[in-house]
Enzyme design. Sequence first.
Site, PDB file in Angstrom:
ATOM      1  N   ASN A  56       6.863  49.300  98.161  1.00  0.00           N
ATOM      2  CA  ASN A  56       6.969  50.416  97.002  1.00  0.00           C
ATOM      3  C   ASN A  56       5.380  50.513  96.846  1.00  0.00           C
ATOM      4  O   ASN A  56       4.778  49.817  96.325  1.00  0.00           O
ATOM      5  CB  ASN A  56       7.811  49.852  96.167  1.00  0.00           C
ATOM      6  N   ARG A  60      -3.823 100.405 114.381  1.00  0.00           N
ATOM      7  CA  ARG A  60      -3.146 100.333 113.192  1.00  0.00           C
ATOM      8  C   ARG A  60      -2.990  98.947 112.642  1.00  0.00           C
ATOM      9  O   ARG A  60      -2.484  98.585 111.241  1.00  0.00           O
ATOM     10  CB  ARG A  60      -1.663 101.077 113.202  1.00  0.00           C
ATOM     11  N   ALA A  88       0.041  94.379 127.851  1.00  0.00           N
ATOM     12  CA  ALA A  88      -0.776  93.917 126.471  1.00  0.00           C
ATOM     13  C   ALA A  88      -2.102  94.399 126.505  1.00  0.00           C
ATOM     14  O   ALA A  88      -2.962  93.653 125.923  1.00  0.00           O
ATOM     15  CB  ALA A  88      -0.660  92.107 126.681  1.00  0.00           C
ATOM     16  N   ALA A  89      -2.316  95.603 126.848  1.00  0.00           N
ATOM     17  CA  ALA A  89      -3.505  96.311 126.797  1.00  0.00           C
ATOM     18  C   ALA A  89      -4.011  96.921 126.019  1.00  0.00           C
ATOM     19  O   ALA A  89      -5.082  97.077 125.551  1.00  0.00           O
ATOM     20  CB  ALA A  89      -3.909  96.878 128.329  1.00  0.00           C
ATOM     21  N   TYR A 116      -1.380  59.753  97.005  1.00  0.00           N
ATOM     22  CA  TYR A 116      -2.060  60.241  98.320  1.00  0.00           C
ATOM     23  C   TYR A 116      -2.109  59.032  99.287  1.00  0.00           C
ATOM     24  O   TYR A 116      -2.511  58.128  98.874  1.00  0.00           O
ATOM     25  CB  TYR A 116      -3.311  60.838  97.902  1.00  0.00           C
TER      26      TYR A 116
END
Length: 455
Positions: free
Chosen positions: A366, A21, A15-16, A355
């Site tokens: 409710n 790109r 992973a070096a 909300y």
Amino acid sequence: MVSSDTRSCLTIILAAGEGKRMASDLPKVLHPVAGLPMVCHVINTARDAGSNDLAVVVGNKAELVEQVVGENGAQVSTHLQTERLGTGHAVLAARDAVAPSHDDVIVLYGDVPLVKVETLVSARAALAEGADVVVLGFRTADPTGYGRLLVEGDELMAIREHKDASEEERKVDFCNSGIMAFRAEHMLPVLDAITNENAQGEYYLTDAVEIGRARGLKVVAAEVPEEETLGVNDRVQLAEVEGIYQRRRRNQLMREGVAMSAPESVYLHHDTRIARDVTVEPNVVFGPGVQVEQGATIRAFSHLEGATVGQNAVVGPYARLRPGADIGVGSKIGNFVEVKNAEIGDGAKVNHLSYVGDATVGEKANIGAGSITCNYDGFNKHRTTIGKEAFIGTNTSLVAPVTVGDHANTAAGSVIYQDVPSDDLAIERSKQANLPGKAKQLRARYLAEKAKKKG
Ligand code: UD1
Ligand code: MG
């Protein structure tokens, strides 16, 4: 799980690389697939394939990669490759991780995240059955650029890098994925013998094949689907890999009993957990940390993260569940409702345009259309508590901290800023006055004004 379970295994993950790109400040291997950095997918796959030790070779932005990898699991060591002199050199950066106790060593890549657990398990099984080196290869329509696997019968004779290959060798479509498995006792002596005398002046890991053979080792190639070997070099390839990962996870969930009528439109996080007999309608997005229990329905265009949805609950269409939303058994969260850090009791309903944040809503309460909890005063958050079977009238504003008792009601349009005792009705709004005939009068006046302007 497998016979190789009794064998101890080290996985070395390269992973070096720079990942130019990607055109990104983030190191390539930290770009996420389904919300998890690629290198962490690779770590998890290795672990699931029975790898008890993991070594990650870092270079580019090493500290950041080390940090992320450390957060993913304590058992990972990191090794710095200061100069990038080739894949053979990179593996040797993790030399200290190789211990006499290891039977198998697997080499994986932080930017090749789709390799499957069962593929690694079978590579290890090949080692257990007597191979010394196993190379995973794939066939592809356009092999340009890849190392070619030159096989004779069951044996892998050599890997020829594209730049070093003859015309004839370049016609071979069996390519090196880069993934290799070694019998640990042979690995370091073979890798130490690799030189950089080739077209690129690099230490090629692939030379381990010919060197191993010259020492009488058994070297074999195993074919895997091209898909598993896909590497990510740019964001287009990242999106392709993401698409494949998503398809795999959706298929897995469907096989486990989740219904999806338009699976390609459902986006999952790597940790999404959905029980059997859940229905997920089209265009649903799962962010991190979601769990959905049996029989629930997630209707179209809903967005969920950090939420738990109880059995047989219905969420959406167009609902948003944010972290800490805990939706009870059989509850209903309807369209254009946002729930955050709130427990919605069993059988409660929040059906339209609400909300509900920092709240506890009792069983079978409710919440009427357009009602909201006013949880934030600009500085601090406050809680709203609603009792069981309470009825919150349409367009109620609940100014937290506030409590509405069990079986209490609030009248439509009320701004509730004081606690409402159980069984009470709270009304907070001005009285209505009807002016007889006033509307008719106004209509006549306005029409006359309009006619005057035109004239
Ligand atoms: C390599 C293989 C090739 C194979 C191809 C598959 C070699 C010599 N060649 O070629 O046979 O078909 O992968 O994609 O192994 N890395 C380091 N440090 C280094 C060099 C590389 O960490 O010093 C990492 C890179 O970041 C990358 C991976 O190793 O993730 C592969 O390196 P790369 O240079 O892309 O190798 P290829 O030339 O593509
Ligand atoms: Mg490459």
